[in-house]
Write an enzyme that holds these catalytic residues in place. Sequence first.
Site, PDB file in Angstrom:
ATOM      1  N   ASP A   8      -4.682   0.891  -1.395  1.00  0.00           N
ATOM      2  CA  ASP A   8      -4.888   0.039  -1.541  1.00  0.00           C
ATOM      3  C   ASP A   8      -5.376  -1.329  -2.240  1.00  0.00           C
ATOM      4  O   ASP A   8      -5.032  -2.120  -2.067  1.00  0.00           O
ATOM      5  CB  ASP A   8      -6.509  -0.197   0.261  1.00  0.00           C
TER       6      ASP A   8
ATOM      7  N   HIS B  14       1.773   4.183  -2.877  1.00  0.00           N
ATOM      8  CA  HIS B  14       1.283   5.936  -2.872  1.00  0.00           C
ATOM      9  C   HIS B  14       2.243   6.977  -4.045  1.00  0.00           C
ATOM     10  O   HIS B  14       2.358   7.404  -4.078  1.00  0.00           O
ATOM     11  CB  HIS B  14       1.430   5.790  -1.698  1.00  0.00           C
TER      12      HIS B  14
ATOM     13  N   HIS C 298       0.678  -1.325  -0.319  1.00  0.00           N
ATOM     14  CA  HIS C 298       0.181   0.362   0.163  1.00  0.00           C
ATOM     15  C   HIS C 298       1.093   1.056  -0.282  1.00  0.00           C
ATOM     16  O   HIS C 298       0.991   2.251  -1.047  1.00  0.00           O
ATOM     17  CB  HIS C 298      -0.768   0.213   0.946  1.00  0.00           C
ATOM     18  N   GLU C 299       1.506   1.468   0.787  1.00  0.00           N
ATOM     19  CA  GLU C 299       2.250   2.531   1.225  1.00  0.00           C
ATOM     20  C   GLU C 299       3.489   2.476  -0.495  1.00  0.00           C
ATOM     21  O   GLU C 299       3.788   3.329  -0.695  1.00  0.00           O
ATOM     22  CB  GLU C 299       3.729   2.143   2.053  1.00  0.00           C
TER      23      GLU C 299
ATOM     24  N   GLU D 162      -5.894   7.041  -1.337  1.00  0.00           N
ATOM     25  CA  GLU D 162      -6.065   5.748  -0.297  1.00  0.00           C
ATOM     26  C   GLU D 162      -6.398   4.705  -0.394  1.00  0.00           C
ATOM     27  O   GLU D 162      -6.219   3.712  -1.274  1.00  0.00           O
ATOM     28  CB  GLU D 162      -6.188   6.198   1.318  1.00  0.00           C
TER      29      GLU D 162
END
Length: 639
Positions: free
Chosen positions: A551, A491, A487-488, A547
């Site tokens: 995800d 980003h 997930h990070e 976000e």
Amino acid sequence: MSNEINDSLIKDDFYNAVNGEWIKNATIPGDHSSTGGFMDLVDNIDKTLMSDFDDLQSGKMKPQNDDMGEFKKLYDLAMDFDKRKADGAKPLLPTLQRIEDVKSYDDLNNQLSDWTFSGLPLPFSFGIEADMKNAKYNALYASGASTFLPDKTYYDKHNPAGAKLMPVFKEMSQKLLTMVGYSDAQAKNIVDSAEEFDRMIAPNVKSAEESADMTKMYNPMKFEDLAKQVKVFNLMDYVKGLVGQVPDQVIVSEPAYFKAFDSFVTEDNFAKMKNWMLVKVVNGSSDLLSEEFRQIGGQFSRVLSGKKEATKPKKAAFYLASGMFDQVVGDYYGRKYFGEKAKQDVHDMVVKMINVYEKRLENNTWLSDDTKKMAITKLNALGIHVGYPDEINPLYHQFKVTGKEDGGDLYNNVENISKIIIKHNFSKWNKPVDKSLWDMSANTVNAYYSPMENVIVFPAAILQAPFYSLKQSSSQNFGGIGAVIAHEISHAFDNNGCQFDQDGNLNNWWTKEDHEHFDKLAQSMIKEFDGIEFAGQKVNGKLTVSENIADGGGLSCALEAAKGEDDCNLRDFFVNWATIWRTKSTDEFKKLLLSIDVHAPSELRAQVQVKNLDDFYKTFDITPEDKMYMKPEDRVNIW
């Protein structure tokens, strides 16, 4: 874990099939607005550290370093409830007097930079961050003021939450003002007048949805031009006091605010602005005074979040002291409870996820070769921080606490430390960015990606079950921490991150066609979440898009990594993904987050994203007759 799963419900409501039993039995503690995966870890860490710090206080445990010694002194003051009660409002009175003594804008201009160093409110805000177009150096930023209510949308006359909350805020503020010595009539006048000024600010600041687009923050202008827009304040002298000279440029994150500034910050509104400052200060200081002040000063946030009672005094004291010394406490926690072996193990897992991501980029079918090459370059330049920093940020060595035996009190010590932090921030102007510094302490249950530094950070606190454990299968770990790691990483390629290059500069490295295609995919992610009914309101797909993209990419990449392991069990993978998001929240807290949080509600993060993945349908034999089914053409797969 599998015993609690309601298999008959999986095809219709995956989140509740996994978490329904837990939700039924879970109780939200009176001083919490939610409980669940993340909060349980927070509570356990708090318990562990508070127990250790009991030993630190009693002398059973010695401070490992000078910074911990200073932390202990502040913790002692925070825990000395008798002294705090005896001191009452006394420590705050000189600050309030300082505001009262200002009779004109000239008076204020004479002390403006020190006003900011002292942490006092102004109807604008300056700070130092990496320059978005030259991320190796720190630049000066200017933004608007913060309002009494959490978001400008609360000030809309059609918003029932705002109409309900402002009277609560006002009543609390009036009570605090009477506790510091104002009469009932004075307190009422101050608060009514402060509200008027606050309502003038509100239409001109950005909403949470507007702030969610990072690129719109970058509005460089000549400092002189900004100074001309702000008539009543001498910004030239002000900024010279802050950074030592007048910069050529300032980056204005809310240009509309400064265009409107002179329409509400006027000579006629000086008294209202002053009252607004008094209200802000008395509210912001209440937790540094006696227990009665803390209880009254927390009323508004409790109503806002649906907490039934205030945090217990001892825990509040712990939060206060550890918040000021967060990196020092984090260093202690990381070294004692995480250690080098786990640090290396998780680091290896991050590298593994980056490799999976790289393969996916190489096999991507909609990116052109040039964009693909740049994406892989950015991925390989990604900085990785795991567990805790190698050393404590040197800034904390400057924190010196005057203990009780030397006449020190909590309020003045916190004020002095805050001043050191603010001065240090402004001293970074025009200097190189230090990418080794963390924005989170190791005892924080969270993780983040910084687009202007191109680094991902995984504090030690999140690296435990159900997210990660050596006792869990690899599929469970990939469904937990693996998905969080990916997930990070995602980003770096969400609607904000994709605008920054490998050095953290705002720089378009995409072809026009690739960007248009990405925007279409992002639009389908907005559509997938937008308008979903939740807590009697609707999800804002635009607010939560970055976000949700992260995800989706994170879950999909973690799934691929899980499938590469010998002990792959996709049921375990998906079940642990749903488990980490299990949450029980107050209705008030759900509604608050829907208004201001860039994340979708936890339940929907678990429930919606799995529908985008073909493997989910195969694993649980989901067919078009089932409620968890989504038509293939509606499934969103970006990364």
